[in-house]
Design an enzyme around this catalytic site. Structure first.
Site, short mmCIF file in Angstrom:
data_model
loop_
_atom_site.label_atom_id
_atom_site.label_comp_id
_atom_site.label_asym_id
_atom_site.label_seq_id
_atom_site.Cartn_x
_atom_site.Cartn_y
_atom_site.Cartn_z
N ARG A 149 -26.17 8.92 -12.90
CA ARG A 149 -25.53 9.85 -12.49
C ARG A 149 -24.79 10.83 -13.39
O ARG A 149 -24.62 12.02 -13.41
CB ARG A 149 -24.27 9.37 -11.67
N ASP A 207 -1.87 4.16 -11.12
CA ASP A 207 -0.82 3.32 -11.33
C ASP A 207 -0.80 2.08 -12.04
O ASP A 207 0.13 1.35 -12.64
CB ASP A 207 -0.02 3.29 -9.83
N ALA A 209 -20.22 -0.19 -6.68
CA ALA A 209 -18.66 -0.39 -6.94
C ALA A 209 -18.21 -1.23 -5.75
O ALA A 209 -17.54 -2.10 -5.94
CB ALA A 209 -18.09 1.19 -6.66
N LEU A 210 -18.97 -0.96 -4.37
CA LEU A 210 -18.40 -1.60 -3.25
C LEU A 210 -18.68 -3.25 -3.24
O LEU A 210 -17.89 -4.11 -3.24
CB LEU A 210 -18.95 -1.20 -2.08
N THR A 214 -12.24 3.31 -0.87
CA THR A 214 -13.28 2.51 -0.33
C THR A 214 -13.64 3.01 1.05
O THR A 214 -14.64 3.16 1.30
CB THR A 214 -12.71 1.04 -0.06
N HIS A 251 -15.53 8.30 -10.15
CA HIS A 251 -15.11 6.96 -10.32
C HIS A 251 -14.54 6.73 -11.96
O HIS A 251 -15.25 7.52 -12.89
CB HIS A 251 -16.40 5.86 -10.25
N GLY A 274 -19.52 6.22 0.83
CA GLY A 274 -20.80 6.35 1.54
C GLY A 274 -21.17 4.83 2.07
O GLY A 274 -21.95 4.67 2.96
N GLY A 275 -20.43 3.86 1.50
CA GLY A 275 -20.49 2.46 2.19
C GLY A 275 -21.63 1.70 1.40
O GLY A 275 -21.79 0.29 1.83
N GLU A 319 0.90 -1.21 -0.05
CA GLU A 319 -0.15 -0.08 -0.08
C GLU A 319 1.03 1.38 0.02
O GLU A 319 1.73 1.32 0.92
CB GLU A 319 -0.99 -0.16 1.18
P1 ADP Z 1 -10.74 -0.42 -4.91
O1 ADP Z 1 -12.11 0.36 -4.73
O2 ADP Z 1 -10.58 -1.11 -6.22
O3 ADP Z 1 -10.08 -1.33 -3.77
P2 ADP Z 1 -9.35 1.95 -3.65
O4 ADP Z 1 -9.24 3.22 -4.06
O5 ADP Z 1 -10.43 1.57 -2.39
O6 ADP Z 1 -9.81 1.06 -4.97
O7 ADP Z 1 -7.99 1.08 -3.28
C1 ADP Z 1 -7.09 1.22 -3.96
C2 ADP Z 1 -5.44 1.40 -3.08
O8 ADP Z 1 -4.27 1.03 -4.07
C3 ADP Z 1 -5.24 2.74 -2.20
O9 ADP Z 1 -5.27 2.54 -1.17
C4 ADP Z 1 -4.30 3.14 -3.08
O10 ADP Z 1 -3.29 4.08 -2.25
C5 ADP Z 1 -3.46 1.99 -3.48
N1 ADP Z 1 -2.46 2.03 -4.43
C6 ADP Z 1 -2.41 2.90 -5.58
N2 ADP Z 1 -1.59 2.53 -6.34
C7 ADP Z 1 -0.58 2.00 -5.73
C8 ADP Z 1 0.78 1.69 -5.97
N3 ADP Z 1 1.48 2.00 -6.90
N4 ADP Z 1 1.32 0.99 -4.89
C9 ADP Z 1 0.81 0.39 -3.83
N5 ADP Z 1 -0.45 0.76 -3.41
C10 ADP Z 1 -1.12 1.61 -4.43
#
Ligand code: ADP
Length: 456
Positions: free
Chosen positions: A283, A224, A437-438, A43, A393, A47-48, A34
């Site tokens: 939306r 990324d 999404a969730l 996530t 999104h 709003g959950g 992370e």
């Molecule tokens: P999803 O709903 O698809 O799970 P989220 O936005 O809730 O997406 O979570 C994606 C997570 O991935 C975030 O916590 C973000 O910080 C992390 N993330 C994004 N790019 C990278 C990366 N290059 N390396 C590690 N973690 C990453």
């Protein structure tokens, strides 16, 4: 520093953590990377709402539903641009994913509701604020079991290949290089690119101007995983479909401060005090209509059905009293008083509410085509909160199959590479329904986790 695990998950949001837990349940040891200093991603800010057909809850509320209806609304709500097989996998997996979360200790309210742009009351609402329930549930599992290691502040930079197979991840943590080898596979769960204005602009073909808009997203939503995927020839789908919401905080762009409690019990008015759209619409439809209003600005109007007391909280754990104190919500004991507070024409506002109340009584589609009604707006005090368009999104991303495997530009599976969550494309088509999404990230997180754990 070098690590090795059976399954390596990039991203610690809802998709990544559901994948990590499921891979572990299937016997794998797991490392989660992370890049931010904490877990949760978008996530935890959401709003959950979790759309899943739930006969027990819905029948009690007199709501008719079926996975077929969920399928049709999702597929048609995305203009039939989603992959039907993936949509089917999603809607059929959603009720099981909900049960799985409950079996891990996550609690939901007794009633379902309709979330903005969700089109139907099938959103199961966590008992704890925002998306915290999901992340807390996974963290509890990780803490109670050996075999899942979380590396925070660790940013994946590229996938490591052995021939055509993905075998690990190169990452960095501050100034350190981190190499993580994956015996079975790597799951990309990095979320979307809503917080990356350049990338939004690069792929946007739908909206007039995305560069200047704010976003509901956390700063790590920079796409990324899509960039890392492109480097290994992954196929991308639906990248031009970027979802805006008409529900941004005017200052921050965030979802917080939104006073709506559900679709049925509020209307939107523009700066003149007039309604301008079906507030139960998609939306994209609502946001486009908002963009056409003066200053692309609107007020959400509710009454005491939504806030029986001033301590009543919105979906973001903020009380209406707190929002009023911050000048993010306004109150009037009459519609006239409210109109004065927010500076809209009071005759217009009164007429808008009267016409709305007539439609509630008639129960038919109103002049804007709205069909989702519950109570009239007739119970003072009345409240108003300001909202503007915001980037929410990204529907497009890595192409996957129903096993969560990433597909390359020739249509072949990339061995060792899996993806789940907002980083993937092909499910929501042109427009994602609110509350999907969730549920979708959990369904496909579990699929990717299981596939990767059982890979050879
Ligand atoms: P999803 O709903 O698809 O799970 P989220 O936005 O809730 O997406 O979570 C994606 C997570 O991935 C975030 O916590 C973000 O910080 C992390 N993330 C994004 N790019 C990278 C990366 N290059 N390396 C590690 N973690 C990453």
């Amino acid at each position: 520093i070098e690590y090795t695990a059976d399954v390596v998950v990039i991203g610690g949001g809802g998709a990544g953590l559901s994948a990590a837990v499921t891979a572990h349940e299937n016997g794998a040891n797991v490392i989660v990377l992370e890049k931010m200093p904490r877990l949760g991603g978008n996530t935890i800010l959401s709003g959950g709402a979790f759309n899943a057909v739930n006969p027990e809850r819905q029948e009690r509320q007199g709501i008719e539903d079926s996975t077929e209806k969920h399928y049709t609304q999702t597929y048609e709500g995305g203009d039939e641009a989603g992959n039907p097989e993936l949509v089917r996998t999603f809607v059929e997996g959603a009720p099981t994913a909900l049960q799985w979360l409950e079996s891990l200790g996550m609690e939901f309210n007794d009633d379902v509701f309709t979330v903005l742009g969700g089109m139907w009351p099938r959103a199961n609402k966590p008992s704890t604020p925002l998306g915290t329930g999901f992340i807390d549930t996974y963290v509890n599992y990780i803490e109670a079991n050996d075999g899942i290691e979380v590396l925070l502040d660790t940013e994946a930079v590229e996938l490591i290949m052995d021939g055509d197979r993905v075998v690990g991840v190169n990452a960095k943590s501050f100034d350190d290089t981190v190499i993580v080898n994956a015996n079975n596979g790597v799951i990309v769960a990095t979320g979307g690119f809503g917080a990356n204005p350049e990338m939004r602009e690069e792929y946007n073909e739908v909206w007039a101007d995305l560069l200047s808009l704010k976003t509901t997203n956390h700063p790590g939503a920079t796409g990324d995983g899509i960039v890392m995927g492109i480097d290994v020839n992954a196929s991308l789908v639906g990248m031009e479909h970027i979802q805006l919401l008409p529900m941004g905080d005017p200052i921050s762009g965030s979802l917080s401060g939104n006073i709506e409690q559900g679709v049925e019990n509020r209307i939107f008015v523009n700066k003149a005090g007039n309604r301008f759209v079906d507030e139960g619409a998609r939306r994209d439809v609502m946001t486009q209509a908002l963009i056409e209003q003066e200053d692309a600005f609107m007020w959400v109007i509710v009454d005491s059905h939504s806030y029986p007391t001033e301590d009543t909280k919105n979906n973001f754990n903020e009380s209406i009293a707190e929002l009023m104190e911050q000048d993010r919500a306004y109150k009037g004991d009459t519609l006239e008083a409210l109109a004065e507070q927010i500076g809209v024409n009071s005759d217009n506002l009164i007429k808008a509410v009267e016409a709305f109340n007539d439609s509630v009584e008639a129960g038919n589609a109103d002049a804007f085509g709205r069909t989702l009604f519950d109570e009239k707006l007739d119970s003072p005090p009345y409240y108003a909160g300001a909202r503007v368009p915001t980037v929410h999104h990204t529907m497009g991303g890595l192409e996957i199959n129903t096993k969560g495997q990433v597909v390359d530009t020739n249509g072949n599976v990339i061995p060792g590479l899996y993806a789940a969550g907002e980083v993937t494309g092909g499910i929501h088509g042109t427009n994602r329904l609110g509350g999907n999404a969730l549920a979708e990230i959990t369904v496909f997180g579990r699929i990717a986790g299981e596939s990767a754990a059982n890979a050879q």
